[in-house]
Scaffold this motif. Structure first.
Motif, PDB file in Angstrom:
ATOM      1  N   THR A   1      62.247 130.111 100.796  1.00 39.79           N
ATOM      2  CA  THR A   1      61.113 129.192 100.723  1.00 39.79           C
ATOM      3  C   THR A   1      61.573 127.800 101.125  1.00 39.79           C
ATOM      4  N   GLY A   2      60.619 126.981 101.566  1.00 41.40           N
ATOM      5  CA  GLY A   2      60.979 125.651 102.021  1.00 41.40           C
ATOM      6  C   GLY A   2      59.778 124.744 102.165  1.00 41.40           C
ATOM      7  N   PRO A   3      59.952 123.658 102.904  1.00 33.92           N
ATOM      8  CA  PRO A   3      58.892 122.657 103.044  1.00 33.92           C
ATOM      9  C   PRO A   3      57.665 123.204 103.762  1.00 33.92           C
ATOM     10  N   ASN A   4      56.530 122.539 103.521  1.00 34.92           N
ATOM     11  CA  ASN A   4      55.262 122.885 104.173  1.00 34.92           C
ATOM     12  C   ASN A   4      54.823 124.315 103.876  1.00 34.92           C
ATOM     13  N   GLY A   5      55.191 124.796 102.675  1.00 33.18           N
ATOM     14  CA  GLY A   5      54.761 126.124 102.276  1.00 33.18           C
ATOM     15  C   GLY A   5      55.518 127.269 102.928  1.00 33.18           C
ATOM     16  N   PHE A   6      56.670 126.961 103.517  1.00 31.76           N
ATOM     17  CA  PHE A   6      57.449 128.038 104.159  1.00 31.76           C
ATOM     18  C   PHE A   6      57.826 129.085 103.113  1.00 31.76           C
ATOM     19  N   ASN A   7      57.518 130.331 103.399  1.00 30.03           N
ATOM     20  CA  ASN A   7      57.779 131.433 102.475  1.00 30.03           C
ATOM     21  C   ASN A   7      57.947 132.696 103.309  1.00 30.03           C
ATOM     22  N   GLN A   8      59.199 133.156 103.416  1.00 25.24           N
ATOM     23  CA  GLN A   8      59.462 134.288 104.309  1.00 25.24           C
ATOM     24  C   GLN A   8      60.506 135.217 103.691  1.00 25.24           C
ATOM     25  N   LEU A   9      60.279 136.516 103.845  1.00 24.61           N
ATOM     26  CA  LEU A   9      61.260 137.502 103.429  1.00 24.61           C
ATOM     27  C   LEU A   9      62.319 137.632 104.511  1.00 24.61           C
ATOM     28  N   ALA A  10      63.591 137.459 104.130  1.00 23.52           N
ATOM     29  CA  ALA A  10      64.691 137.551 105.090  1.00 23.52           C
ATOM     30  C   ALA A  10      65.026 139.013 105.345  1.00 23.52           C
ATOM     31  N   ARG A  11      65.491 139.291 106.546  1.00 24.43           N
ATOM     32  CA  ARG A  11      65.854 140.661 106.916  1.00 24.43           C
ATOM     33  C   ARG A  11      67.370 140.791 107.025  1.00 24.43           C
ATOM     34  N   ALA A  12      67.914 141.793 106.331  1.00 33.93           N
ATOM     35  CA  ALA A  12      69.352 142.052 106.418  1.00 33.93           C
ATOM     36  C   ALA A  12      69.662 142.631 107.796  1.00 33.93           C
ATOM     37  N   THR A  13      70.646 142.050 108.480  1.00 31.30           N
ATOM     38  CA  THR A  13      70.981 142.499 109.835  1.00 31.30           C
ATOM     39  C   THR A  13      72.373 143.118 109.941  1.00 31.30           C
TER      40      THR A  13
END
Length: 200
Positions: free
Chosen positions: A149-161
């Motif tokens: 999560t981060g600024p400006n509502g950033f919300n993302q599930l990270a993908r294991a590579t």
């Protein structure tokens, strides 16, 4: 533990050369295969029994078309664990504690671009971590178990590579990726981001 590591452990235990231990292991395995494929069981006291068993012909269903198809009779290999081996396995205490998580490589983005951002996380445990569980509950590598999560509502599930074992073989170092907010890293994405491990 792979075959080479097992051979090295045998060499250390018997105080023999690594080459001799590796050859001993390979000859032993090949002999087991040779005997079993001649339809004779191999019984190893305290370990188990290797054997072949016949499978009768049956009718299967194609997952693509739903059409039935014939599966011919065939042999399959089987292993029956010895009672003493089974008792030792069942005596091992279950690991019910969660692994600890430590960010390993998290760097600043200093130039604009549209490529994913990669970061590395280390999972540590006093017993060990099953690699196939990384990426979410009962899932394989590539599934999602870390949220950024981060600024400006950033919300993302990270993908294991990518994943690799730690030096002590008990932990895993995992590389994750997240996409750029809005498709590009620029001044509007500037700020502090937080990495959270999701509960299984």
């Amino acid at each position: 533990m792979n075959q080479l590591e097992l051979a090295n452990a045998i060499a250390q235990e018997l105080q023999i050369g690594g080459y001799d231990a590796d050859r001993f292991l390979k000859v032993t395995l090949e002999k087991i295969i040779s005997v079993v494929t001649s339809n004779q069981p191999v019984e190893l006291q305290g370990f188990g029994t290797f054997a072949m068993r016949p499978n009768a012909p049956r009718t299967g269903t194609s997952p693509a078309t739903g059409e039935p198809f014939n599966i011919p009779a065939r042999w399959s290999a089987s292993f029956k664990i010895d009672k003493a081996f089974k008792e030792r396995v069942e005596a091992v205490p279950l690991d019910t504690s969660s692994p600890s998580v430590t960010p390993v490589a998290v760097s600043d983005i200093i130039a604009p671009g549209d490529k994913p951002y990669y970061f590395t996380v280390q999972f540590s445990d006093d017993i060990g971590i099953k690699a196939s569980t990384i990426g979410g509950k009962n899932s394989e590598l590539g599934e999602l178990d870390v949220r950024v999560t981060g600024p400006n509502g950033f919300n993302q599930l990270a993908r294991a590579t990518r994943t690799k074992a730690t030096a002590d073989k008990k932990g895993r170092i995992v590389t994750y990726a997240v996409g750029a907010p809005g498709g590009v890293w620029d001044f509007t994405a500037n700020g502090q981001y937080q990495i959270d491990l999701l509960e299984a």
